[in-house]
Design an enzyme around this catalytic site. Structure first.
Site, short mmCIF file in Angstrom:
data_model
loop_
_atom_site.label_atom_id
_atom_site.label_comp_id
_atom_site.label_asym_id
_atom_site.label_seq_id
_atom_site.Cartn_x
_atom_site.Cartn_y
_atom_site.Cartn_z
N LYS A 40 5.20 4.46 2.31
CA LYS A 40 5.66 5.74 2.85
C LYS A 40 6.29 5.52 4.23
CE LYS A 40 4.01 10.47 3.25
NZ LYS A 40 2.82 11.34 3.34
N SER B 172 0.82 -1.21 0.00
CA SER B 172 0.00 0.00 0.00
C SER B 172 0.85 1.26 0.00
CB SER B 172 -0.90 0.01 1.23
OG SER B 172 -0.13 0.15 2.41
N LYS B 173 0.25 2.32 -0.46
CA LYS B 173 0.91 3.61 -0.51
C LYS B 173 1.32 4.03 0.90
CE LYS B 173 -1.78 6.84 -1.96
NZ LYS B 173 -2.72 7.48 -2.90
N ARG B 174 0.41 3.80 1.84
CA ARG B 174 0.65 4.22 3.21
C ARG B 174 1.87 3.51 3.82
NH1 ARG B 174 -2.54 1.79 6.87
NH2 ARG B 174 -0.98 1.76 8.51
N GLU C 70 -1.17 14.42 -5.91
CA GLU C 70 -2.57 14.10 -5.67
C GLU C 70 -3.08 14.82 -4.44
OE1 GLU C 70 -2.60 9.86 -5.14
OE2 GLU C 70 -2.10 10.02 -3.04
#
Length: 519
Positions: A270, A265-267, A283
């Site tokens: 990061k 996931s992006k989260r 975004e």
RNA sequence: GGCCCGUUCGUCUAGGGGUUAGGACGCAUCCCUUUCACGGAUGAAACACGGGUUCGAUUCCCGUACGGGCUACCA
């Protein structure tokens, strides 16, 4: 006759291209090239509410950067154009109609509220799997329950409707996945999926089957998240009478978060400090509603060939101990059969290692370009270095760089006089150090040696020999005086590069610093 | 919850009825060296568990556990 292999990568333009999508595209590409087939890009934009401006362009640019070039795409066209589903809208309805006529699909008029109510009712009744299926469809508003004339009237009045597939009540649906072998599902566990939405667009399920058929796709290589709906797709091929040209399926293991919890996931990316997108992407943040900028692999200094190599080995293995593969070697060795089944945790350290390996294969001239660009972009120097000097630095830094930016970031002291010194200098500073530096300063001011590392080293050794000081005792301190830091490449080369005048200045600074800090 | 898929070092993986279970990343130690890095050497580190089948299972079968995916008029 064997059909020409045709595979497609079918992203949805709902945002930036995810790194998992990149791997899917890569596997499709490798398989196509390996089999002398065609690699096609098709944009799956049937959900107009989720359309994101710039996403399609982003996807195409990303693949271009990576060198994953399509044989057919929205941009270059092809025999099966158009390659955007939104532009193919008129093509789907007839197949849905065909299914209705054959009793394999039906109109449904239920509103969202009615569907909700149905699900709640079923949940209350403790039904295991509340869905629109063979049982519940008899209680809903559709062309199977409503009288024919009412159905006709509703359609003519322009009332919104969807078309649903009529899943058989008791049937075993089987598919032979190229990676997983036989997968069997009973039709009673499937629901009557919507085929045509009320806005006149097909859903993914219909569009994907129709397009794969019309585009003569022979192999569907996609992520494992599609496995549960694959039986539905198989059924659609059967219903439409296309079973004999149904593509083979290969469902890829998913890319998982480094902690193994959920798909990448992006989260989490990061959190662990690595990108999920190939290129930079802007975004709107869901929480703060502010525009945020996310760097991509490119911006972080990953080389496309290194990223591809890393990705290729995430779920696939050639069966040998070879790890470094140029794209041609990947193609040569690739096979769907050698793809693993289990989900793959993402390990950015391995990606960094690949980057380092590829970086080192570049010529000094090429690496010098990275250096020059970095210096310019970051305003480290007002004028570019001579290419001779830039290449010298590239050579010097080569073995210790993982990313292109390391060439200047890790060697700032080559361009800037240090203003602070590593705290270790306090400890390393001895009377011998001061003695050597003072003598060195004096000698340098008078010397006429050729200014190169070899001569500099010779001079320095002469001095320590004369003073009867072991050079190892003072080098660490001298390094800090000259560079400000404790670690780095050959100190003699550093002196050669910064030049005599700069060196004199730095030694003076160092001596002054010592007196002020210990006085 | 239901359905589907999976499980070899921390991670990516090779292997496969009898192996000292191999490699790579990462980690540790040592060597090289003016330091760091590179390179070299060495080391720690794995067949989820329980039943079968078998002379013999990490490998084949079945369960269990654990993990993942799906469960929308999203793809």
């Amino acid at each position: 006759m064997e059909r020409e292999v045709r595979v497609r990568f079918a992203p949805s333009p709902t945002g930036a291209l995810h790194i998992g999508g990149v791997r899917t595209a890569l596997y499709n590409y490798l398989f196509a090239k390996k089999t002398n087939g065609k690699f096609i890009i098709r944009i799956e934009d049937t959900d107009q509410t989720r359309y994101v401006e710039g996403a399609e362009e982003y996807i195409m640019k990303s693949l271009e950067w990576l060198g994953i070039t399509p044989d057919e795409s929205p941009l270059i066209g092809g025999d099966c154009k158009p390659y955007r589903q939104s532009e193919r809208k008129p093509m789907y309805k007839q197949y849905a109609m065909q299914l209705i006529e054959e009793g394999k699909a039906y109109y449904a008029f239920d509103t969202a509220e009615e569907l909700d109510a149905m699900r709640q009712r079923l949940e209350k009744a403790k039904v295991k799997n509340p869905s629109y299926n063979a049982v519940t469809r008899t209680q809903m508003k559709n062309s199977l329950t409503l009288p024919a004339d009412e159905v006709k009237a509703r359609l003519e009045s322009g009332e919104p409707y969807v078309i649903r597939i009529k899943i058989p009540k008791k049937e075993e649906i089987r598919l032979n996945d190229l990676i997983r072998g036989w997968v069997m599902v009973h039709s009673s566990t499937l629901d009557d999926k919507v085929l045509m939405k009320s806005d006149g667009m097909p859903t993914y399920h219909l569009a994907n089957v129709v397009d794969d058929y019309l585009m003569k796709i022979t192999h569907v290589i996609r992520g494992e998240e599609w496995l549960p709906s694959a039986p539905l797709h198989v059924l659609l091929y059967q219903y439409l009478g296309w079973e004999n040209v149904m593509p083979r399926f290969a469902h890829l293991p998913l890319l998982l978060n480094p902690d193994g919890k959920g798909k990448l996931s992006k989260r989490k990316a990061k959190e662990y400090g690595f990108p999920v997108f190939p290129l930079e992407w802007k975004e709107i943040d869901e929480n703060s509603k502010e525009e945020i900028w996310l760097p991509g692999y490119k911006e972080q200094g990953y080389l496309p060939e290194a990223l591809l190599n890393f990705l290729a080995l995430l779920g696939w293995s050639p069966g040998t101990n070879q790890e470094i593969f140029g794209i041609d070697e990947m193609i040569e060795n690739f096979s769907l059969e050698r793809i693993n089944k289990a989900g793959v945790k993402f390990d950015i350290d391995k990606a960094k290692w690949f980057n380092q390996q590829y970086l080192r294969t570049k010529s000094n001239a090429e690496l010098a370009q990275y250096l020059q660009a970095g210096l310019k972009e970051n305003n480290v120097l007002s004028a570019p270095l001579t290419s001779e000097k830039a290449e010298k630095i590239a050579e010097l830094m080569k073995e210790r760089a993982t990313f292109p930016q390391d060439f200047w970031k890790e060697a700032l002291y080559l361009f800037q006089t240090p203003t602070e010194y590593n705290e270790a200098l306090q400890q390393k500073w001895t009377p011998e150090v001061a003695q050597v530096l003072q003598e060195y300063l004096k000698e340098l001011q008078n010397t006429t040696i050729d200014w190169n590392a070899e001569e500099i080293k010779h001079l320095l050794h002469q001095i320590t020999d004369q003073l009867q000081i072991k050079i190892g005792k003072v080098m660490a301190a001298i390094r800090i005086v000259i560079t400000g830091v404790t670690a780095g490449p050959d100190l003699m080369m550093i002196q050669e590069i910064i030049g005599k005048e700069e060196l004199l200045q730095r030694i003076k600074n160092g001596l002054a610093q010592f007196h002020t800090t210990t006085a």
